[in-house]
Design an enzyme around this catalytic site. Sequence first.
Site, PDB file in Angstrom:
ATOM      1  N   GLY A  69      -0.387  -1.485  15.075  1.00 48.11           N
ATOM      2  CA  GLY A  69       0.360  -1.622  14.048  1.00 48.11           C
ATOM      3  C   GLY A  69       0.627  -0.106  13.234  1.00 48.11           C
ATOM      4  N   LYS A 102       0.965  -1.342   0.187  1.00 47.29           N
ATOM      5  CA  LYS A 102      -0.182  -0.019  -0.038  1.00 47.29           C
ATOM      6  C   LYS A 102       0.903   1.250   0.025  1.00 47.29           C
ATOM      7  CE  LYS A 102      -3.950  -2.092   2.087  1.00 47.29           C
ATOM      8  NZ  LYS A 102      -4.999  -1.943   3.152  1.00 47.29           N
TER       9      LYS A 102
END
EC number: 1.1.1.25
Length: 258
Positions: free
Chosen positions: A125, A65
């Site tokens: 994360g 991404k």
Amino acid sequence: MYTTGLIGKNINYSESPEIHNNYYKKNNIPFFYKIFNLKQDQIDDFIKNLHKNNIKGFNVTIPYKETILQYLNDIVYPADKIGAVNTVAVQEDKLIGYNTDYIGFIKSLQYYNIQVKNFKCLIIGSGGSAKCIYYALKELNARDICIVSRNPEKARLKFEEKVKILNIKDENKLDRYDLIVNCTPIGGPNFKEQKPIELKEIKKNCVVYDLNYTPKRSKLLKEAKENGAFIINGEKMLIFQAYSAIGLWCLNGIKGGR
């Protein structure tokens, strides 16, 4: 028939082909959706051959991404602010990046009637998905957002200076949070027997959201449920972001975009 698809690594588990192809068939859209399992060194060739392979758009998932940004000619808000793209529209002379995960996450909260305004939130994360969730929660006026990462020093380079970032090993006071979101692949199809964090003590009505959707209940969600939390997996987010991506590809023009 035009091709769309998903690029990522070890992603054969993805439900995206089923979601997209069912939608295309139902709505008479001349697209077909497939999986592109790519290694890092295969991305260049994939991009070079987009027009040759009649690809009109593609989604991007772990771990690309952020990698995909270097190939794009234009990045549309909020993807430019987030610094991560999960949807690309292929036009005749350029590639345009979007973040439909952002929309999908917000719509999933609306679906479950969860108002995060004034919530204290924990994001697990620090990758592309975590950045997306951070900006979505910020947009929704969450009161406080904390990020835990295995590598906080590296994570600090990706977020605003004011963002609170802790080592995942050091955050053990989870009862302060109203919402906990797992943005890592831990607990997902490639790491089913693992949990990203131990939920020792959480608020009884805490919302625990795992962006993974396979299995339907990760070990994290099972433990959260046992502790009285309201649990959500990433399935609705996946569906909402998929419909948003399809809209963008069709908007860009089935015959190549203008």
